[in-house]
Design a protein around this motif. Sequence first.
Motif, short mmCIF file in Angstrom:
data_model
loop_
_atom_site.label_atom_id
_atom_site.label_comp_id
_atom_site.label_asym_id
_atom_site.label_seq_id
_atom_site.Cartn_x
_atom_site.Cartn_y
_atom_site.Cartn_z
N SER A 2 1.13 -0.84 -0.34
CA SER A 2 0.16 0.16 0.49
C SER A 2 0.98 1.42 -0.09
N GLU A 3 2.14 1.10 0.62
CA GLU A 3 2.63 2.47 0.66
C GLU A 3 3.49 2.80 -0.79
N VAL A 4 3.56 1.70 -1.15
CA VAL A 4 5.11 1.64 -2.63
C VAL A 4 3.40 2.42 -3.77
N ASN A 5 2.40 1.89 -3.20
CA ASN A 5 1.34 2.46 -4.45
C ASN A 5 1.04 3.55 -4.18
N LYS A 6 1.05 4.61 -3.00
CA LYS A 6 1.30 5.77 -2.41
C LYS A 6 2.48 6.54 -3.21
N ALA A 7 2.98 6.05 -2.83
CA ALA A 7 4.65 7.00 -3.08
C ALA A 7 4.03 6.72 -4.79
N PHE A 8 3.70 5.51 -5.75
CA PHE A 8 3.93 6.08 -6.84
C PHE A 8 2.98 6.70 -7.47
N LYS A 9 2.30 7.18 -7.14
CA LYS A 9 1.05 8.07 -7.31
C LYS A 9 1.56 9.27 -7.21
N LEU A 10 2.28 9.79 -5.70
CA LEU A 10 2.93 11.12 -5.80
C LEU A 10 3.55 11.51 -6.35
N LEU A 11 4.88 10.09 -6.52
CA LEU A 11 4.96 10.84 -7.56
C LEU A 11 5.08 10.89 -8.98
N GLU B 192 3.99 15.14 -13.05
CA GLU B 192 3.24 16.29 -14.66
C GLU B 192 3.29 17.13 -13.85
N LYS B 193 3.59 17.21 -12.66
CA LYS B 193 3.91 19.17 -12.65
C LYS B 193 5.18 19.32 -13.00
N PHE B 194 6.62 18.57 -12.45
CA PHE B 194 7.59 18.72 -12.97
C PHE B 194 8.96 17.73 -12.93
N PRO B 195 8.59 17.88 -14.90
CA PRO B 195 8.74 16.35 -15.90
C PRO B 195 10.31 16.89 -15.16
N ASP B 196 10.94 17.51 -15.28
CA ASP B 196 12.46 17.35 -15.63
C ASP B 196 13.40 16.96 -14.40
N PHE B 197 12.94 17.14 -12.93
CA PHE B 197 13.38 16.92 -11.14
C PHE B 197 13.54 15.68 -11.54
N MET B 198 14.60 15.24 -11.38
CA MET B 198 15.34 14.67 -11.25
C MET B 198 14.86 13.70 -10.13
N PRO B 199 14.94 13.97 -9.09
CA PRO B 199 15.15 12.74 -8.12
C PRO B 199 13.57 11.75 -8.47
N ASN B 200 12.38 12.37 -8.77
CA ASN B 200 11.32 11.29 -9.09
C ASN B 200 12.01 10.54 -10.50
N LYS B 201 12.65 10.51 -10.97
CA LYS B 201 12.92 9.09 -11.80
C LYS B 201 14.16 8.88 -11.63
#
Length: 365
Positions: free
Chosen positions: A151-160, A165-174
């Motif tokens: 469940s935690e992983v799923n929530k994290a995935f949605k947040l990322l 969508e908001k910051f497509p070039d933000f490297m920590p996302n990737k």
Amino acid sequence: MIYDSASPRLCVLNFRPYSMKQLFGFTLLILISLQSLAQGRFEWTPAAKQAYKKAISLKFEEAYSDIAHLKINDPNNYIVYHIENYIDFFRVYINENETEFHRLEKNKERRLEMIQKGDKNSPYYLYLQADIRLHWALARLKFEEYFTAFSEVNKAFKLLEKNVEKFPDFMPNKKDLGILHAMVGTIPDGYQWAVDWLTAMNGTIEQGKRELREVVQYSKNHDFIYEEETYVLYGYLLLHLGNDKKEAWRIINTSKLNPNESPMACFVMANVAMRADRGGEAIRILQNRPKGGQYFPFPYLDYMLGIAKLQRLDNDADTYLLKYLNHFNGKNFIKDAYQKLAWHNLIHGNRQNYEYYTKNCKSKG
């Protein structure tokens, strides 16, 4: 009143009084300004970077001291809660102490609440919430809390995904999405329906590999706080999911990981070396690991050294396996350590000790 410099007297000037509307407007501006000053921000200041480096090097007491100074001198910098979470995660993951896990896990929600009070326009706002959830998901696996971890992983995935969508070039996302996309890609086709039904997650191994490779390239030309983490994730992906031992070792060995200054770096490099058929290199790394009271105890490194020495048939392999058993209070690799001690004694002709450790292997751990 204004002092008249041409004459030693005070001149009284009559100003037109402000209307209630104007006073209300000024008051509102002042309140907005104060609110913006008090709002939490997320900034990797030199002091924050120093605390983070100490945390991932397992210098917890020094990191705690730096964190305390940060909270006093820079109280609105909420990046501090991210650094605190690293320490809790490492403590739980290394110790495997269930009582400590339940005690420290309570800090998760408090930190998430603080971060949610921070700057919503920062790319770190959603990212830090996701990363903290991923840390605790990984910690939960140690204690077999599989559903909650899932469940935690799923929530994290949605947040990322939302943050992308908001910051497509933000490297920590990737960095985080790369490993999650690759993880989903390992699920057999016959079980993919369950992932689609229960989560919003998707991805492939190649997608994850591509994303992490992009972050690695980015870190070569930019000051990237998560550079070492990215190399570790990419190296592990190549090793465990790509079965590319040679490239995994090259990536780890050319990173900025310093096993002489960080037990965690020592763990990663020795782990990859052993799996890449470089047992001698792993032994060298483990024998030269940093020691001392400034580092959080990491008994698993003794287990690794015992295993590597047993594979090389060194006479003192049992010394390190016994050291692991005597200092580790968790539950993982206990049976394996006793099994390897039994093998070591069988190789050296000690039948009595072989039978003793075989018995322990069945009953302990």
